[in-house]
Write an enzyme that holds these catalytic residues in place. Structure first.
Site, short mmCIF file in Angstrom:
data_model
loop_
_atom_site.label_atom_id
_atom_site.label_comp_id
_atom_site.label_asym_id
_atom_site.label_seq_id
_atom_site.Cartn_x
_atom_site.Cartn_y
_atom_site.Cartn_z
N SER A 158 -1.80 -6.50 -3.11
CA SER A 158 -2.92 -5.60 -2.80
C SER A 158 -2.21 -4.21 -2.62
O SER A 158 -1.17 -3.91 -2.39
CB SER A 158 -3.44 -5.96 -1.37
N TYR A 170 -4.04 -8.41 7.28
CA TYR A 170 -4.24 -8.28 5.58
C TYR A 170 -2.85 -7.56 4.98
O TYR A 170 -2.32 -8.03 4.21
CB TYR A 170 -5.27 -7.61 5.24
#
Length: 252
Positions: A158, A170
């Site tokens: 990401s 995350y």
């Protein structure tokens, strides 16, 4: 092959002919589209996910197109033990004889909050699903992958892997993934054909993106279908020399 060449790759109906590819998180979003795309390119797709009804819907869609018969592999990565993952590897060996590729797509978002306020239970869940379980599954499948003529492992990273405040577990899990890919690459590149790479899909029209950015107009984002060229290319034999890379599907 440059990143732009990879992004401009045009998949064909035989790009992945006769390959066996496992996709995690295959019931939704990018995982679902990747599964359908791989099947359309000639692969036999092993659909892994925690919601069997969603996997069945993808299975039915592939079957309705007259493509290679997929397989459904129900598994909740948050709860699955390493022993269960090894049993899965044994099953794949028995039923298919080999495994040519894995797309690690499953993941959870967790909370978007300062680390000082982050719930430790949520933190542990995100790090496990997005990181530890990915390692465990890769290790369980390693003997199958390393024996493939041109085995490919694709991790999902990401843009927040580059230290992003307030993205908590995350962001940390995606840093872990990129580090994992690098270490696997360095440990295998000189004596195996196996390759490890990461894909950063970028801002894509998915449910996870909608949860992270509720005020964003999804129609301004690329669809999962738009970014599939890179996902297919990294599974092809043409990518045999691409190792330890992070491919950004939407470079700035």
């Amino acid at each position: 092959m440059t990143t732009q060449d990879i992004l401009n790759y045009t998949p064909t109906t035989d790009s992945l002919a006769d390959k066996i590819i496992l996709v995690t998180g295959a019931g939704d979003g990018i995982g679902k589209v990747a599964s359908l795309t791989y099947a359309k390119c000639g692969a036999t797709v092993l659909l892994l996910g925690k919601t069997e009804s969603k996997l069945e819907a993808v299975y039915d869609e592939i079957e309705s197109l007259g493509l290679a018969m997929p397989a459904i592999l129900p598994m909740d990565l948050e709860k699955a033990s390493f022993a269960q993952m090894n049993e899965l590897a044994t099953l794949i060996q028995k039923e298919f004889g080999r495994l040519d590729g894995v797309l690690h797509n499953a993941g959870v978002l967790g909370a978007l909050t300062p680390l000082e306020m982050y719930d430790p239970i949520t933190f542990e869940q995100v790090m496990h699903v997005n990181g530890t379980a990915v390692f465990m599954l890769t290790q369980a499948l390693f003997p199958l992958l390393v024996s493939a003529p041109s085995g490919s492992v694709v991790f999902t990273s990401s843009g927040v892997a580059k230290v992003r405040p307030f993205w908590g577990a995350y962001a940390l899990s995606k840093q872990m993934i990129e580090g994992m890919s690098t270490i696997f690459t360095e440990e295998t590149k000189n004596h195996t054909a196996l390759r490890f790479n990461c894909i950063n899909p970028g801002a894509t029209r998915t449910n996870m993106r909608a949860h992270a950015f509720p005020g964003e107009n999804p129609l301004t984002l690329k669809t999962p279908e738009d970014i599939m060229p890179a996902y297919v290319y990294l599974m092809t034999d043409m990518a045999s020399g691409v190792k330890g890379q992070v491919i950004h599907c939407q470079p700035k």
